[in-house]
Scaffold this motif. Structure first.
Motif, PDB file in Angstrom:
ATOM      1  N   GLY A   1      -7.687  10.918   0.133  1.00 64.95           N
ATOM      2  CA  GLY A   1      -8.591  10.694  -0.991  1.00 64.95           C
ATOM      3  C   GLY A   1      -8.075  11.186  -2.328  1.00 64.95           C
ATOM      4  N   ARG A   2      -6.939  11.832  -2.347  1.00 64.14           N
ATOM      5  CA  ARG A   2      -6.375  12.289  -3.626  1.00 64.14           C
ATOM      6  C   ARG A   2      -5.478  11.191  -4.189  1.00 64.14           C
ATOM      7  N   ASP A   3      -5.432  11.117  -5.479  1.00 59.00           N
ATOM      8  CA  ASP A   3      -4.602  10.140  -6.157  1.00 59.00           C
ATOM      9  C   ASP A   3      -3.141  10.579  -6.115  1.00 59.00           C
ATOM     10  N   LEU A   4      -2.241   9.649  -5.857  1.00 61.34           N
ATOM     11  CA  LEU A   4      -0.814   9.972  -5.795  1.00 61.34           C
ATOM     12  C   LEU A   4      -0.273  10.505  -7.118  1.00 61.34           C
ATOM     13  N   ASP A   5      -0.958  10.205  -8.221  1.00 63.55           N
ATOM     14  CA  ASP A   5      -0.514  10.671  -9.535  1.00 63.55           C
ATOM     15  C   ASP A   5      -1.119  12.016  -9.921  1.00 63.55           C
ATOM     16  N   GLU A   6      -2.036  12.537  -9.102  1.00 62.09           N
ATOM     17  CA  GLU A   6      -2.612  13.863  -9.370  1.00 62.09           C
ATOM     18  C   GLU A   6      -1.474  14.881  -9.374  1.00 62.09           C
ATOM     19  N   THR A   7      -1.511  15.843 -10.299  1.00 61.71           N
ATOM     20  CA  THR A   7      -0.407  16.791 -10.409  1.00 61.71           C
ATOM     21  C   THR A   7      -0.831  18.210 -10.040  1.00 61.71           C
TER      22      THR A   7
ATOM     23  N   SER B   1       3.678  15.651  -8.825  1.00 61.03           N
ATOM     24  CA  SER B   1       2.607  14.764  -8.376  1.00 61.03           C
ATOM     25  C   SER B   1       2.475  14.801  -6.858  1.00 61.03           C
TER      26      SER B   1
ATOM     27  N   ARG C   1       0.421   4.354  -0.759  1.00 57.68           N
ATOM     28  CA  ARG C   1      -0.140   5.545  -0.118  1.00 57.68           C
ATOM     29  C   ARG C   1       0.026   5.483   1.404  1.00 57.68           C
TER      30      ARG C   1
ATOM     31  N   ASP D   1       0.854  -1.189   0.000  1.00 52.10           N
ATOM     32  CA  ASP D   1       0.000   0.000   0.000  1.00 52.10           C
ATOM     33  C   ASP D   1       0.892   1.242   0.000  1.00 52.10           C
TER      34      ASP D   1
ATOM     35  N   ARG E   1       2.581  12.234  -5.086  1.00 59.95           N
ATOM     36  CA  ARG E   1       3.642  11.314  -4.657  1.00 59.95           C
ATOM     37  C   ARG E   1       4.938  12.089  -4.455  1.00 59.95           C
TER      38      ARG E   1
END
Length: 156
Positions: free
Chosen positions: A111-117, A126, A9, A7, A128
């Motif tokens: 709740g945000r995606d690790l790949d969101e920029t 990102s 995240r 996991d 991440r």
């Protein structure tokens, strides 16, 4: 309980929280005078380090990720200014502000995606990369704090 090794995240969040605890611990057992002590040629002090890392949380998570303008967050214009200790700053107030900033950062990241920029001065980054940047920044400054606290102990 440790997060699953699969996991990503949870692993990032857990590692970041452990570094946040190390930062908050810089002030453990220090009174206001000791926390303000300048022990190195720079303006770096235990209190200033924690204040700076509050700034870092707010710049990266509150401003970049959440999109709140820096001026609205009351952030100083420069990194150097983020180390400045005001007359009203105390160990208790700076620690409380830091912990509140960390909690808000957790809420923003949830709740945000690790790949969101997001836009940064380096271009797009990102979530991440934000986590990784904060991990390195907090770890480096927690180490600085450890050295300052050790120097304070040797002065007594």
């Amino acid at each position: 309980m440790a997060p699953s090794p699969h996991d990503e995240r949870a692993l990032l969040a857990d590692a970041l929280d452990r570094q946040r605890e190390e930062v908050a611990a810089i002030l453990d057992g220090l009174d206001d005078a000791a926390a303000r002590a300048r022990l190195v040629p720079s303006a770096t002090t235990p209190l200033g380090l924690v204040k700076h890392l509050t700034f870092v949380e707010r710049v990266w998570f509150h401003s970049r990720v959440a999109g709140v303008p820096r001026a609205e967050l009351g952030l100083p214009d420069t990194v150097d200014e983020s180390f400045v200790i005001d007359e009203e700053d105390t160990v208790a107030s700076v620690r409380a502000t830091y912990l509140a900033a960390c909690e808000r950062s957790r809420e923003i990241a949830a709740g945000r995606d690790l790949d969101e920029t997001y836009s940064s001065h380096h271009g797009e980054t990102s979530l991440r990369a934000v986590h990784l940047h904060l991990l390195t920044e907090l770890a480096r400054h927690a180490g600085h704090g450890d050295i300052l606290v050790e120097l304070l102990g040797s002065e007594g």
